[in-house]
Write an enzyme that holds these catalytic residues in place. Structure first.
Site, PDB file in Angstrom:
ATOM      1  CE1 TYR A 106      -3.853   2.325   0.749  1.00  0.00           C
ATOM      2  CE2 TYR A 106      -2.384   3.283   2.396  1.00  0.00           C
ATOM      3  CZ  TYR A 106      -3.542   3.339   1.642  1.00  0.00           C
ATOM      4  OH  TYR A 106      -4.383   4.414   1.775  1.00  0.00           O
TER       5      TYR A 106
ATOM      6  CB  THR B 242     -13.213   4.430   6.622  1.00  0.00           C
ATOM      7  OG1 THR B 242     -11.932   3.780   6.581  1.00  0.00           O
ATOM      8  CG2 THR B 242     -13.066   5.851   6.111  1.00  0.00           C
TER       9      THR B 242
END
Length: 281
Positions: free
Chosen positions: A177, A214
């Site tokens: 990532y 989130t």
């Protein structure tokens, strides 16, 4: 005073000066009727970005992998929005959008926010996953922004690229990532220079986000990170404001900017501090 102490002191003084001279130039009226294409809009930060644009009266086209969830976001945006023009663009229609919609239509903001499924774990040697994630998180951003540049230039528009602190500071559990986010930082930072040198009227806003609350992020870090997450609605508003004011970069939370400065000045001192926030057993 120790070197690290001097750095902290200087950074603190700089932060005070920036806060004193900085003026908020955001005018919500500039977004009324603005044409926006937003990727990754079905959940999390993307969903909240959609709601902010709706409240400010923008005309929005939303796109994401999950069409049924995206429909819910569209419905909610219609309820909250001043402008009733909202469209959906499912992922499988990207090629249609690239070849047909952009040349004939107008666009003021391209907001690139989508990401692939992220494995928050130690490096396992999965090169194929890294290659796939680079395609989703980086190469698709390059392709979409390249296709959009002509119409953005025609309208004096903006590219808004949602990135991460892991694209400035490498962190544990994020090898693949982090690589994609470093790539975004390099490509769009270089592109910004080239657009300026060619006097092409397109701004590039790179959004450096920390840990946001989130659902997917909180699930990934559970039991692994000792940090508080910042609220997604506020992060989304910072992104919308940054694009509207044609900011070079925005950091959310704002203290990340000072953290990045400290890291650049003294990365070796920061390693052990950074690692102390992670649970490795």
């Amino acid at each position: 005073m120790r070197p690290l102490g001097k750095v902290l002191c200087a950074t603190g003084i700089a932060a005070v000066l920036i806060a004193f001279f900085w003026k908020d130039s955001f005018d919500p009226e500039t977004l009324s009727g603005a044409r926006v294409l937003l990727t990754g809009a079905s959940a999390g930060i993307g969903e909240q970005i959609a709601y902010h644009y709706a409240r400010f009266g923008a005309e929005i086209v939303l796109t994401a992998r999950r069409e049924t969830v995206l429909q819910k976001v569209r419905t909610n945006s219609l309820c909250e929005g001043k402008n009733k023009r909202f469209g959906l663009l499912p992922k499988q229609q990207f090629s249609f959008w690239l070849h047909c919609l952009l040349p004939s239509g107008g666009l003021d903001y391209l907001v690139l926010n989508h990401i692939g499924v992220t494995h928050f774990q130690m490096w396992t040697g999965d090169v194929e996953y890294t290659r796939w994630l680079m395609q989703v998180n980086f190469l698709s951003y390059v392709a979409l922004s390249t296709a959009a540049l002509p119409t953005l230039e025609e309208n004096g528009g903006s590219l808004v690229v949602v990135s991460s602190l892991t694209g400035r500071i490498p962190t544990p559990f994020t090898t693949s990532y982090s690589a994609t986010k470093f790539a975004l930082d390099g490509f769009f930072g270089s592109l910004r220079h080239e657009l300026s040198m060619q006097q092409r009227n397109v701004s590039v806003t790179l959004c450096i986000l920390g840990l946001i609350d989130t659902e997917s992020a909180l699930e990934n870090i559970r039991g692994k990170v000792h940090l508080s997450a910042a609220p997604a609605p506020e992060a989304a508003l910072a992104i919308v404001r940054g694009g509207a004011t044609r900011a070079r970069e925005i950091f959310y939370p704002s203290w990340l900017q000072q953290l990045c400065c400290l890291w650049a000045l003294s990365p070796s001192n920061g390693d052990w501090v950074l690692q102390s926030f992670y649970n490795y057993s």
